[in-house]
Design a protein around this motif. Sequence first.
Motif, PDB file in Angstrom:
ATOM      1  N   HIS A  64       0.828  -1.208   0.000  1.00 29.41           N
ATOM      2  CA  HIS A  64       0.000   0.000   0.000  1.00 29.41           C
ATOM      3  C   HIS A  64       0.864   1.261   0.000  1.00 29.41           C
ATOM      4  CE1 HIS A  64      -3.909  -1.818   0.314  1.00 29.41           C
ATOM      5  NE2 HIS A  64      -3.515  -2.590   1.334  1.00 29.41           N
ATOM      6  N   ARG A  65       1.942   1.192   0.748  1.00 30.21           N
ATOM      7  CA  ARG A  65       2.840   2.343   0.803  1.00 30.21           C
ATOM      8  C   ARG A  65       3.457   2.600  -0.570  1.00 30.21           C
ATOM      9  NH1 ARG A  65       7.161   1.897   5.248  1.00 30.21           N
ATOM     10  NH2 ARG A  65       5.337   1.072   6.257  1.00 30.21           N
ATOM     11  N   ARG A  66       3.867   1.525  -1.270  1.00 27.61           N
ATOM     12  CA  ARG A  66       4.430   1.672  -2.630  1.00 27.61           C
ATOM     13  C   ARG A  66       3.383   2.239  -3.587  1.00 27.61           C
ATOM     14  NH1 ARG A  66       7.795  -3.837  -3.736  1.00 27.61           N
ATOM     15  NH2 ARG A  66       9.416  -3.468  -2.212  1.00 27.61           N
ATOM     16  N   ALA A  67       2.159   1.759  -3.468  1.00 26.08           N
ATOM     17  CA  ALA A  67       1.084   2.254  -4.342  1.00 26.08           C
ATOM     18  C   ALA A  67       0.846   3.748  -4.100  1.00 26.08           C
ATOM     19  CB  ALA A  67      -0.191   1.456  -4.112  1.00 26.08           C
ATOM     20  N   TYR A  68       0.803   4.168  -2.836  1.00 26.91           N
ATOM     21  CA  TYR A  68       0.630   5.581  -2.520  1.00 26.91           C
ATOM     22  C   TYR A  68       1.804   6.419  -3.028  1.00 26.91           C
ATOM     23  CZ  TYR A  68      -3.364   4.550   0.489  1.00 26.91           C
ATOM     24  OH  TYR A  68      -4.573   4.161   0.978  1.00 26.91           O
ATOM     25  N   LEU A  69       3.006   5.884  -2.904  1.00 29.91           N
ATOM     26  CA  LEU A  69       4.176   6.606  -3.392  1.00 29.91           C
ATOM     27  C   LEU A  69       4.128   6.768  -4.911  1.00 29.91           C
ATOM     28  CD1 LEU A  69       7.093   5.202  -1.192  1.00 29.91           C
ATOM     29  CD2 LEU A  69       6.125   7.500  -1.174  1.00 29.91           C
ATOM     30  N   LYS A  70       3.679   5.721  -5.623  1.00 27.65           N
ATOM     31  CA  LYS A  70       3.562   5.802  -7.086  1.00 27.65           C
ATOM     32  C   LYS A  70       2.529   6.858  -7.483  1.00 27.65           C
ATOM     33  CE  LYS A  70       4.984   1.104  -8.192  1.00 27.65           C
ATOM     34  NZ  LYS A  70       4.571  -0.183  -8.753  1.00 27.65           N
TER      35      LYS A  70
END
Length: 141
Positions: free
Chosen positions: A6-12
């Motif tokens: 989820h953190r990677r998705a938000y960062l993207k």
Amino acid sequence: MRANRHRRAYLKVAASIVFFLMAGAAMYFFFGRQRSPQPLPFSVGQFQADLLIGNEVVSLDEKKPFSPAWMEQRKGDQVAIKTKKGQEFKMELPDGTTVWLNADSKLEIGPGYNVQERTVFLEGEAYFKVAKIKQSPLSCM
């Protein structure tokens, strides 16, 4: 693991939003600002001309139009009407002929105009609406 995804998705998503904002700002600053147009060395569409009678120069415009009286005052002198770049002028000759003189043009009217013949000398462009007088032919050189 899920929290990491989820953190990677938000960062993207955040990175793509920042990218589009930066691209928009760059386009605004580089392409959005229009340069102010450079002024022309002459005014476009001015209704003005210079009247040359002998050595005298008179500025003509809508408030001070060309009048056949100019020719009557200075009989025997060469009369010329000259427009500069960006200027045009409409006038009526003593015989009733209407002339639209285009920009950067000069119309010379001889001292004997409308007496024996109607001769004018033109440098540049002009439109003539010739008054019909059977006894006086018009010639243009």
